[in-house]
Motif scaffolding. Structure first.
Motif, PDB file in Angstrom:
ATOM      1  N   VAL A  39     -51.463 -15.216  40.858  1.00  0.00           N
ATOM      2  CA  VAL A  39     -50.990 -16.112  39.798  1.00  0.00           C
ATOM      3  C   VAL A  39     -52.139 -16.480  38.854  1.00  0.00           C
ATOM      4  O   VAL A  39     -51.982 -16.484  37.624  1.00  0.00           O
ATOM      5  CB  VAL A  39     -50.369 -17.385  40.444  1.00  0.00           C
ATOM      6  CG1 VAL A  39     -50.116 -18.478  39.419  1.00  0.00           C
ATOM      7  CG2 VAL A  39     -49.073 -17.009  41.161  1.00  0.00           C
ATOM      8  N   HIS A  40     -53.296 -16.732  39.433  1.00  0.00           N
ATOM      9  CA  HIS A  40     -54.473 -17.094  38.649  1.00  0.00           C
ATOM     10  C   HIS A  40     -54.819 -15.962  37.664  1.00  0.00           C
ATOM     11  O   HIS A  40     -55.074 -16.202  36.474  1.00  0.00           O
ATOM     12  CB  HIS A  40     -55.637 -17.355  39.615  1.00  0.00           C
ATOM     13  CG  HIS A  40     -56.900 -17.760  38.949  1.00  0.00           C
ATOM     14  ND1 HIS A  40     -57.057 -18.998  38.357  1.00  0.00           N
ATOM     15  CD2 HIS A  40     -58.062 -17.087  38.750  1.00  0.00           C
ATOM     16  CE1 HIS A  40     -58.265 -19.060  37.824  1.00  0.00           C
ATOM     17  NE2 HIS A  40     -58.894 -17.926  38.049  1.00  0.00           N
ATOM     18  N   TYR A  41     -54.785 -14.727  38.160  1.00  0.00           N
ATOM     19  CA  TYR A  41     -55.081 -13.554  37.315  1.00  0.00           C
ATOM     20  C   TYR A  41     -54.102 -13.491  36.129  1.00  0.00           C
ATOM     21  O   TYR A  41     -54.499 -13.280  34.984  1.00  0.00           O
ATOM     22  CB  TYR A  41     -54.971 -12.279  38.166  1.00  0.00           C
ATOM     23  CG  TYR A  41     -55.181 -11.004  37.396  1.00  0.00           C
ATOM     24  CD1 TYR A  41     -56.457 -10.453  37.251  1.00  0.00           C
ATOM     25  CD2 TYR A  41     -54.103 -10.344  36.808  1.00  0.00           C
ATOM     26  CE1 TYR A  41     -56.650  -9.276  36.529  1.00  0.00           C
ATOM     27  CE2 TYR A  41     -54.292  -9.174  36.092  1.00  0.00           C
ATOM     28  CZ  TYR A  41     -55.562  -8.633  35.960  1.00  0.00           C
ATOM     29  OH  TYR A  41     -55.741  -7.480  35.247  1.00  0.00           O
ATOM     30  N   ILE A  42     -52.826 -13.707  36.434  1.00  0.00           N
ATOM     31  CA  ILE A  42     -51.802 -13.613  35.373  1.00  0.00           C
ATOM     32  C   ILE A  42     -51.963 -14.756  34.373  1.00  0.00           C
ATOM     33  O   ILE A  42     -51.912 -14.549  33.150  1.00  0.00           O
ATOM     34  CB  ILE A  42     -50.386 -13.608  36.004  1.00  0.00           C
ATOM     35  CG1 ILE A  42     -50.190 -12.331  36.831  1.00  0.00           C
ATOM     36  CG2 ILE A  42     -49.315 -13.724  34.933  1.00  0.00           C
ATOM     37  CD1 ILE A  42     -48.964 -12.334  37.716  1.00  0.00           C
ATOM     38  N   ARG A  43     -52.197 -15.963  34.902  1.00  0.00           N
ATOM     39  CA  ARG A  43     -52.307 -17.129  33.997  1.00  0.00           C
ATOM     40  C   ARG A  43     -53.475 -16.970  33.027  1.00  0.00           C
ATOM     41  O   ARG A  43     -53.422 -17.472  31.902  1.00  0.00           O
ATOM     42  CB  ARG A  43     -52.493 -18.412  34.820  1.00  0.00           C
ATOM     43  CG  ARG A  43     -51.203 -18.885  35.439  1.00  0.00           C
ATOM     44  CD  ARG A  43     -51.148 -20.408  35.528  1.00  0.00           C
ATOM     45  NE  ARG A  43     -49.862 -20.826  36.085  1.00  0.00           N
ATOM     46  CZ  ARG A  43     -49.712 -21.441  37.243  1.00  0.00           C
ATOM     47  NH1 ARG A  43     -50.773 -21.769  37.952  1.00  0.00           N
ATOM     48  NH2 ARG A  43     -48.515 -21.781  37.664  1.00  0.00           N
ATOM     49  N   ILE A  73     -48.443  -6.223  31.460  1.00  0.00           N
ATOM     50  CA  ILE A  73     -49.530  -6.105  32.451  1.00  0.00           C
ATOM     51  C   ILE A  73     -49.086  -5.107  33.528  1.00  0.00           C
ATOM     52  O   ILE A  73     -48.144  -5.397  34.290  1.00  0.00           O
ATOM     53  CB  ILE A  73     -49.859  -7.468  33.113  1.00  0.00           C
ATOM     54  CG1 ILE A  73     -50.003  -8.578  32.059  1.00  0.00           C
ATOM     55  CG2 ILE A  73     -51.111  -7.370  33.970  1.00  0.00           C
ATOM     56  CD1 ILE A  73     -50.321  -9.956  32.625  1.00  0.00           C
ATOM     57  N   PRO A  74     -49.722  -3.929  33.597  1.00  0.00           N
ATOM     58  CA  PRO A  74     -49.335  -2.956  34.629  1.00  0.00           C
ATOM     59  C   PRO A  74     -49.570  -3.512  36.027  1.00  0.00           C
ATOM     60  O   PRO A  74     -50.582  -4.179  36.274  1.00  0.00           O
ATOM     61  CB  PRO A  74     -50.269  -1.762  34.365  1.00  0.00           C
ATOM     62  CG  PRO A  74     -50.826  -1.982  33.005  1.00  0.00           C
ATOM     63  CD  PRO A  74     -50.815  -3.460  32.743  1.00  0.00           C
ATOM     64  N   TYR A  75     -48.630  -3.220  36.940  1.00  0.00           N
ATOM     65  CA  TYR A  75     -48.780  -3.700  38.312  1.00  0.00           C
ATOM     66  C   TYR A  75     -50.117  -3.243  38.903  1.00  0.00           C
ATOM     67  O   TYR A  75     -50.734  -3.954  39.689  1.00  0.00           O
ATOM     68  CB  TYR A  75     -47.660  -3.156  39.214  1.00  0.00           C
ATOM     69  CG  TYR A  75     -46.259  -3.634  38.888  1.00  0.00           C
ATOM     70  CD1 TYR A  75     -46.029  -4.819  38.210  1.00  0.00           C
ATOM     71  CD2 TYR A  75     -45.147  -2.884  39.282  1.00  0.00           C
ATOM     72  CE1 TYR A  75     -44.740  -5.244  37.922  1.00  0.00           C
ATOM     73  CE2 TYR A  75     -43.854  -3.302  39.008  1.00  0.00           C
ATOM     74  CZ  TYR A  75     -43.648  -4.477  38.324  1.00  0.00           C
ATOM     75  OH  TYR A  75     -42.374  -4.889  38.054  1.00  0.00           O
ATOM     76  N   SER A  76     -50.521  -2.036  38.520  1.00  0.00           N
ATOM     77  CA  SER A  76     -51.726  -1.453  39.133  1.00  0.00           C
ATOM     78  C   SER A  76     -52.984  -2.267  38.835  1.00  0.00           C
ATOM     79  O   SER A  76     -53.993  -2.119  39.512  1.00  0.00           O
ATOM     80  CB  SER A  76     -51.910  -0.014  38.648  1.00  0.00           C
ATOM     81  OG  SER A  76     -51.985  -0.011  37.242  1.00  0.00           O
ATOM     82  N   ILE A  78     -52.909  -5.718  38.649  1.00  0.00           N
ATOM     83  CA  ILE A  78     -52.742  -7.099  39.127  1.00  0.00           C
ATOM     84  C   ILE A  78     -53.160  -7.187  40.600  1.00  0.00           C
ATOM     85  O   ILE A  78     -52.670  -6.418  41.426  1.00  0.00           O
ATOM     86  CB  ILE A  78     -51.266  -7.562  38.979  1.00  0.00           C
ATOM     87  CG1 ILE A  78     -50.780  -7.356  37.540  1.00  0.00           C
ATOM     88  CG2 ILE A  78     -51.106  -9.021  39.403  1.00  0.00           C
ATOM     89  CD1 ILE A  78     -49.310  -7.667  37.320  1.00  0.00           C
ATOM     90  N   PRO A  79     -54.056  -8.108  40.923  1.00  0.00           N
ATOM     91  CA  PRO A  79     -54.503  -8.220  42.315  1.00  0.00           C
ATOM     92  C   PRO A  79     -53.334  -8.410  43.290  1.00  0.00           C
ATOM     93  O   PRO A  79     -52.439  -9.197  43.016  1.00  0.00           O
ATOM     94  CB  PRO A  79     -55.392  -9.475  42.316  1.00  0.00           C
ATOM     95  CG  PRO A  79     -55.732  -9.717  40.892  1.00  0.00           C
ATOM     96  CD  PRO A  79     -54.682  -9.094  40.051  1.00  0.00           C
ATOM     97  N   PRO A 124     -43.201 -10.173  44.371  1.00  0.00           N
ATOM     98  CA  PRO A 124     -43.220 -10.652  42.980  1.00  0.00           C
ATOM     99  C   PRO A 124     -42.330 -11.864  42.740  1.00  0.00           C
ATOM    100  O   PRO A 124     -42.557 -12.627  41.804  1.00  0.00           O
ATOM    101  CB  PRO A 124     -42.696  -9.448  42.186  1.00  0.00           C
ATOM    102  CG  PRO A 124     -42.926  -8.266  43.065  1.00  0.00           C
ATOM    103  CD  PRO A 124     -42.760  -8.763  44.464  1.00  0.00           C
ATOM    104  N   ILE A 125     -41.315 -12.039  43.572  1.00  0.00           N
ATOM    105  CA  ILE A 125     -40.419 -13.182  43.365  1.00  0.00           C
ATOM    106  C   ILE A 125     -41.171 -14.487  43.633  1.00  0.00           C
ATOM    107  O   ILE A 125     -41.072 -15.449  42.872  1.00  0.00           O
ATOM    108  CB  ILE A 125     -39.174 -13.039  44.258  1.00  0.00           C
ATOM    109  CG1 ILE A 125     -38.342 -11.910  43.657  1.00  0.00           C
ATOM    110  CG2 ILE A 125     -38.359 -14.330  44.321  1.00  0.00           C
ATOM    111  CD1 ILE A 125     -37.567 -11.124  44.585  1.00  0.00           C
ATOM    112  N   ARG A 126     -41.972 -14.494  44.697  1.00  0.00           N
ATOM    113  CA  ARG A 126     -42.769 -15.695  44.974  1.00  0.00           C
ATOM    114  C   ARG A 126     -43.836 -15.901  43.896  1.00  0.00           C
ATOM    115  O   ARG A 126     -44.141 -17.031  43.526  1.00  0.00           O
ATOM    116  CB  ARG A 126     -43.394 -15.588  46.366  1.00  0.00           C
ATOM    117  CG  ARG A 126     -42.346 -15.762  47.451  1.00  0.00           C
ATOM    118  CD  ARG A 126     -42.918 -15.725  48.834  1.00  0.00           C
ATOM    119  NE  ARG A 126     -41.906 -16.174  49.791  1.00  0.00           N
ATOM    120  CZ  ARG A 126     -42.081 -16.178  51.096  1.00  0.00           C
ATOM    121  NH1 ARG A 126     -43.220 -15.761  51.623  1.00  0.00           N
ATOM    122  NH2 ARG A 126     -41.132 -16.602  51.883  1.00  0.00           N
ATOM    123  N   VAL A 127     -44.358 -14.798  43.381  1.00  0.00           N
ATOM    124  CA  VAL A 127     -45.336 -14.923  42.290  1.00  0.00           C
ATOM    125  C   VAL A 127     -44.658 -15.556  41.072  1.00  0.00           C
ATOM    126  O   VAL A 127     -45.201 -16.482  40.445  1.00  0.00           O
ATOM    127  CB  VAL A 127     -45.943 -13.540  41.934  1.00  0.00           C
ATOM    128  CG1 VAL A 127     -46.768 -13.610  40.653  1.00  0.00           C
ATOM    129  CG2 VAL A 127     -46.799 -13.027  43.089  1.00  0.00           C
TER     130      VAL A 127
END
Ligand SMILES: O=P(O)(O)O[C@H]1O[C@H](CO)[C@@H](O)[C@H]1O
Length: 319
Positions: A39-43, A73-76, A78-79, A124-127
């Motif tokens: 989440v931190h990476y995405i934010r 953002i490609p899944y590959s 994302i941590p 990903p749902i929890r993310v």
């Protein structure tokens, strides 16, 4: 709870052996803390908080094209994110605005048959929940079991049959972290009834009410399509459409208290007679998704607009 594991005490002391066993069995699962890293990476890359999540089914990735000012953002990159391996599932998160609402689309989902355990398919749902998503729209391509369904029809999912769960395979299996949700979540109101009603109204206003049904979805593990005997059994059980996804996602989303709306695009009619010589195939599934993308985009955009205009939060009776 210790790091999401039950703090089991036997004769007054914490039983290290049991902890160790759970560690071995479930230690590889995503902890709350690990997901916070994702989440931190995405934010750090997206400046707004999404409230709507959309999972795009096979061949339905173009739903993400509806997003205004998209950030992909490609899944590959994302941590801790798994990667997509199925044709028709691009494998990226797309953030943007849909009908004015901050939204994240999963352009590609994870399936059990790809080799991912169910808890990983549903990560990903929890993310999304941790990012701020309250309303989840789940889409899929499915075979029509109900004889009144035609290719290209839409089935609003009113309920599901968790066939894999019958055998004890469930995304919530293992130690429960209450920060996500309760140990024993109810599932009898898993699909927001108010959103289903609204979707039917949107379908009427679009003049496609005769192509929209309400029905029961079931998921098998795949990757093979079903045998004639299996399909006839599923029909007897009360399933109207069959696929290889969605059910475990719905369970995970309900566990963490999201409002869920799901629909299936009927991409093929299930072959329930031995005499028939047609066979389902993934190319056809993707083609039908492409043919119906315009309709689905309109349905999703209009529905979301009305959901938030009407302030629909819980569709549960008594809430
Ligand atoms: O459920 P989605 O991801 O839409 O895909 C459906 O289409 C694929 C089969 O063609 C399977 O993966 C099935 O589950």
């Amino acid at each position: 709870m210790v790091n999401g594991y039950p703090n089991i005490k036997i004769n007054g002391t914490t039983n290290g052996h049991i902890h160790k066993a759970l560690e071995t069995e479930y230690g590889h699962r995503y902890t709350y803390e690990l997901l916070l890293e994702t989440v931190h990476y995405i934010r750090n890359r997206v400046s707004f908080t999404p409230v709507v999540g959309v999972i795009c089914g096979s061949g339905l990735g173009s739903l993400a094209d509806c997003l205004v000012n998209p950030i992909e953002i490609p899944y590959s990159t994302i941590p801790h994110f798994p990667t997509s391996t199925v044709k028709g599932h691009v494998g990226s998160l797309v953030f943007g605005h849909l009908s004015g609402l901050p939204t994240v689309c999963m352009k590609g989902r994870f399936h059990y048959y790809e080799g991912y355990p169910l808890w990983k398919c549903c990560m990903p749902i929890r993310v999304m929940k941790l990012l701020g998503v309250s309303h989840l729209i789940i889409t899929n391509a499915a075979g029509g079991l109900n004889p009144s369904y035609k290719v290209g029809d839409i089935m609003l999912v009113k309920d599901h049959i968790n066939i894999m769960g019958f055998a004890g395979n469930n995304p919530l299996q293992g130690p429960n972290d209450e920060r996500f949700g309760p140990r024993f979540p109810p599932m009898n109101q898993a699909y927001n009834r108010d959103i289903i009603q609204l979707a039917k109204k949107v379908g009427e206003d679009m003049g496609v009410e005769n192509r929209i049904h309400e029905g029961v979805y079931t998921c098998l593990g795949g990757p093979n399509f079903e045998t004639v005997a299996e399909l006839n059994m599923l029909k007897m059980l009360g399933a109207d459409a069959v696929g290889m996804s969605t059910v475990h996602e719905v369970i995970t989303a309900n566990h963490c208290d999201m409002e869920v709306f799901a629909f299936s695009l009927i991409t093929n009619e299930c072959v329930v007679q031995y005499e028939a010589n047609n066979e389902p195939n993934h190319e056809e599934v993707i083609d039908v998704g492409k043919q119906r993308e315009g309709l689905l985009k309109q349905l999703v955009s209009e529905l979301l607009k009305r959901v938030f205009e009407n302030g629909i939060t819980s569709g549960k009776i008594g809430k």
